[in-house]
Design an enzyme around this catalytic site. Structure first.
Site, mmCIF file in Angstrom:
data_model
loop_
_atom_site.group_PDB
_atom_site.id
_atom_site.type_symbol
_atom_site.label_atom_id
_atom_site.label_comp_id
_atom_site.label_asym_id
_atom_site.label_seq_id
_atom_site.Cartn_x
_atom_site.Cartn_y
_atom_site.Cartn_z
ATOM 1 N N PRO A 43 0.832 -1.181 0.059
ATOM 2 C CA PRO A 43 0.007 0.032 -0.056
ATOM 3 C C PRO A 43 0.917 1.307 -0.073
ATOM 4 C CG PRO A 43 -0.361 -1.214 2.413
ATOM 5 C CD PRO A 43 0.573 -2.001 1.232
ATOM 6 N N ASP A 248 43.860 -43.353 2.250
ATOM 7 C CA ASP A 248 44.243 -44.274 3.372
ATOM 8 C C ASP A 248 42.931 -44.224 4.472
ATOM 9 O OD1 ASP A 248 47.393 -44.351 4.281
ATOM 10 O OD2 ASP A 248 46.838 -45.424 2.644
ATOM 11 N N LYS A 270 44.482 -49.448 4.833
ATOM 12 C CA LYS A 270 44.945 -50.855 5.627
ATOM 13 C C LYS A 270 44.659 -50.736 7.001
ATOM 14 C CE LYS A 270 49.002 -49.881 2.978
ATOM 15 N NZ LYS A 270 50.586 -49.442 3.061
ATOM 16 N N GLY A 301 47.795 -40.447 5.535
ATOM 17 C CA GLY A 301 47.884 -39.736 6.679
ATOM 18 C C GLY A 301 49.229 -39.155 7.058
ATOM 19 N N GLY A 302 49.388 -37.969 7.915
ATOM 20 C CA GLY A 302 50.385 -37.402 8.292
ATOM 21 C C GLY A 302 51.234 -37.152 7.077
ATOM 22 N N ASP A 303 52.471 -37.366 7.235
ATOM 23 C CA ASP A 303 53.703 -37.034 6.326
ATOM 24 C C ASP A 303 53.880 -38.310 5.561
ATOM 25 O OD1 ASP A 303 55.943 -34.926 5.662
ATOM 26 O OD2 ASP A 303 56.519 -36.956 5.231
ATOM 27 N N ILE A 306 57.084 -40.151 6.425
ATOM 28 C CA ILE A 306 57.265 -40.729 7.683
ATOM 29 C C ILE A 306 56.582 -41.878 8.139
ATOM 30 C CG2 ILE A 306 57.237 -40.191 10.382
ATOM 31 C CD1 ILE A 306 58.143 -37.177 9.736
ATOM 32 N N THR A 331 53.269 -34.476 10.383
ATOM 33 C CA THR A 331 53.080 -35.982 10.574
ATOM 34 C C THR A 331 52.478 -36.149 12.279
ATOM 35 O OG1 THR A 331 54.789 -37.812 10.991
ATOM 36 C CG2 THR A 331 55.394 -35.468 12.189
ATOM 37 N N ALA A 332 51.896 -37.281 12.345
ATOM 38 C CA ALA A 332 51.303 -37.428 13.805
ATOM 39 C C ALA A 332 52.012 -36.929 15.028
ATOM 40 C CB ALA A 332 50.962 -38.729 13.809
ATOM 41 N N MET A 383 52.398 -46.334 15.585
ATOM 42 C CA MET A 383 51.921 -47.752 15.646
ATOM 43 C C MET A 383 52.229 -48.767 16.855
ATOM 44 S SD MET A 383 53.239 -48.367 11.602
ATOM 45 C CE MET A 383 54.845 -47.399 11.809
HETATM 46 N N1 SAH Z 1 52.828 -41.346 7.725
HETATM 47 C C1 SAH Z 1 52.124 -41.227 9.272
HETATM 48 C C2 SAH Z 1 52.253 -42.189 10.173
HETATM 49 C C3 SAH Z 1 51.578 -43.458 9.417
HETATM 50 S S1 SAH Z 1 51.895 -44.791 10.593
HETATM 51 C C4 SAH Z 1 52.406 -39.900 9.802
HETATM 52 O O1 SAH Z 1 53.325 -39.099 9.245
HETATM 53 O O2 SAH Z 1 51.804 -39.259 10.865
HETATM 54 C C5 SAH Z 1 50.514 -44.976 11.338
HETATM 55 C C6 SAH Z 1 50.635 -44.460 12.883
HETATM 56 O O3 SAH Z 1 50.625 -42.978 13.113
HETATM 57 C C7 SAH Z 1 49.558 -44.918 13.810
HETATM 58 O O4 SAH Z 1 49.628 -46.255 14.241
HETATM 59 C C8 SAH Z 1 49.650 -43.936 14.772
HETATM 60 O O5 SAH Z 1 50.576 -44.346 15.754
HETATM 61 C C9 SAH Z 1 50.094 -42.602 14.284
HETATM 62 N N2 SAH Z 1 49.181 -41.650 13.992
HETATM 63 C C10 SAH Z 1 48.425 -41.302 12.614
HETATM 64 N N3 SAH Z 1 47.584 -40.448 12.857
HETATM 65 C C11 SAH Z 1 47.110 -40.337 14.207
HETATM 66 C C12 SAH Z 1 46.569 -39.584 15.002
HETATM 67 N N4 SAH Z 1 45.469 -38.786 14.389
HETATM 68 N N5 SAH Z 1 46.390 -40.021 16.309
HETATM 69 C C13 SAH Z 1 47.252 -40.608 16.996
HETATM 70 N N6 SAH Z 1 48.212 -41.193 16.157
HETATM 71 C C14 SAH Z 1 48.059 -41.262 14.894
#
Ligand code: SAH
Length: 463
Positions: A43, A248, A270, A301-303, A306, A331-332, A383
């Site tokens: 309006p 992975d 794995k 995972g991680g580097d 390593i 790396t972890a 591990m």
């Molecule tokens: N390339 C990876 C490691 C692979 S071996 C890196 O650089 O981190 C896998 C191991 O990494 C696991 O058994 C554990 O010990 C460690 N890991 C990876 N991610 C993890 C997380 N979020 N918390 C704790 N340990 C971890």
């Protein structure tokens, strides 16, 4: 997803907007920018709408709302402060199967307006699904600063040459690779500098010599320990460009989701003693895809270098002359220690740190345990969950003090992170009781004491 983002073409399409205030005017501005044929029902209308009406950019129905005003329109927007009226408009729109937006009433909306980064024809829409428009706007500001203003021009240029390139390179993968190189290289720079003719002749030159552009490539990329925010920029960029992603168990789903939507994502994870895809097969897969001319990203995972067997995967590629890149990740040990508040080195506690595998071969660990005696060295076992009792037993046997602090960090850097702290003598018992889930990282040394003060992340500790 609570909403599906779609781009709606409104050019010359009738849209009905009910309401004449400032908020209605803001919506009107946006709808007019999208080319809508806008009818405003109210309006009374504010100055801005009045001017638009005087300039014939909108049609103003000077009166009250009636359902018939929705007939034949493509979209309904209600911007009135009258809840009852808004509900009525919502019902009428629904009855006509029309999409409807009611400003500030998410429960009455079937469509919502995102925040827009406008580099027309390039458009980025940011939405919080109605939960927090302010958050969406903050994010929009950040993206605004990242996207060059000239990207719109670049998109137009690419649009103009799309068919030309399609004819020259009919196959999809090489064509995409071609465009990626064009849009990230010298051609794009010329377009953004306003030199389109030069850009086009450069592009033609590239089209004439595309032979070597299509070789496949493999990126071996560290995805960090869990939190997706710990990914590197380079990893994120390469993920966007990969045709195939091999990942992975340790790679967060949110990271895999960052791959291109049409990328083929293959799980090759794995578990201990349960190799989903044998290492040799993974190596062969990488080679096969690369030889098909694809860009392959192998996320670890991680580097990757390593405890990641990254070297083995690259070896085969190197033998076959496949180009590759290796991108480090957090790396972890590094990521998990930070998130657990356990500095790996410290002036008062540890002057070195050692990364050690805790993986058992035939039930035992083949380390020379006497090298782990230094009280000023932090030990990080990867591990090491299954082997934990054996690791603690061996360290005690070579003479480490029973009260040496030790921590097992479960699922570090994820929201499920939990830290189990104890000593070499009592940690195995605690772990047997708490049954942490993999992955876990074992940290041994004086620095573990600092966790009590520096903990800042994840769920409560167990001791
Ligand atoms: N390339 C990876 C490691 C692979 S071996 C890196 O650089 O981190 C896998 C191991 O990494 C696991 O058994 C554990 O010990 C460690 N890991 C990876 N991610 C993890 C997380 N979020 N918390 C704790 N340990 C971890």
């Amino acid at each position: 997803m609570d909403y599906l983002p779609l781009n709606l073409k409104l050019i010359d399409e009738p849209v009905t907007l009910i309401g004449g205030g400032k908020i209605a005017a803001r919506k009107a501005r946006l709808l007019l920018r999208a080319g809508a044929k806008l009818t405003v029902v109210a309006p009374d209308i504010c100055m801005e709408l009045r001017q638009a009406s005087d300039a014939n950019s909108i049609t103003w129905i000077n009166g009250t709302y009636a359902a018939a005003q929705l007939d034949d329109c493509l979209l309904v927007v209600a911007a009135t402060s009258d809840r009852e009226l808004n509900e009525c408009i919502h019902r009428d729109a629904r009855a006509r199967s029309l999409p409807v937006n009611v400003v500030d009433a998410p429960d009455l909306c079937t469509v919502i307006f995102p925040s827009i980064i406008d580099r027309n024809p390039l458009l980025i829409a940011v939405s919080s699904s109605g939960t927090s428009p302010v958050l969406a706007r903050i994010l929009r500001r950040r993206i605004e600063s990242m996207v060059p203003a000239a990207y719109g021009r670049l998109a137009e240029f690419a649009g103009r040459l799309r068919q030309r390139v399609k004819t020259a390179i009919p196959e999809e993968t090489p064509r995409r690779l071609f465009w990626e190189q064009v849009l990230e290289g010298a051609v794009a720079e010329k377009v953004m500098a306003g030199r389109e003719a030069e850009a086009q002749s450069l592009l033609e030159k590239r089209l004439a010599s595309t032979g070597d552009l299509y070789t496949g490539e493999v990126y071996l990329v560290g995805a960090g320990p869990g939190d997706p925010d710990l990914l590197t920029f380079k990893a994120a960029r390469l993920l966007q460009s990969a045709d195939v992603v091999l990942y992975d168990r340790l790679v967060a789903p949110a990271i895999v989701d960052m791959a291109r939507r049409d990328a083929e994502c293959i799980y090759v994870g794995k578990r201990r003693a349960d190799h989903a895809v044998p290492q040799e097969d993974i190596n062969q897969l990488l080679l096969k895809f690369a030889q098909q001319g694809k860009r392959v990203i192998r996320l670890k995972g991680g580097d990757p270098f390593i405890f990641g067997r990254g070297g083995e995967e690259i070896d085969l590629l190197a033998q076959h002359g496949v180009p590759f890149q290796i991108v480090p990740g957090i790396t972890a040990a590094s990521g998990v220690a930070c998130y657990a508040g356990i500095p790996l080195t410290h002036r008062d506690h540890a002057h070195s740190v050692r990364f050690v595998t805790g993986h058992l071969k035939d039930g035992s660990l083949a380390h020379d345990w006497s090298q782990f005696l230094s009280p000023t060295e932090t030990l990080v076992f990867y591990m090491g969950l299954v082997g934990l009792p054996e690791i603690c037993r061996q360290l005690l046997a070579v003479g480490r003090a029973a009260d040496t602090p030790a921590a097992l960090v479960e699922r570090g850097t994820t929201l499920q992170q939990r830290v189990l702290t104890g000593t070499l003598s009592n940690l195995p018992e605690l772990v047997a009781r708490e049954k942490p889930a993999a992955p876990t990282l074992l940290i041994i040394g004086d620095v573990v004491r600092l966790h009590a003060d520096l903990a800042w992340y994840g769920t409560e500790d167990a001791q």
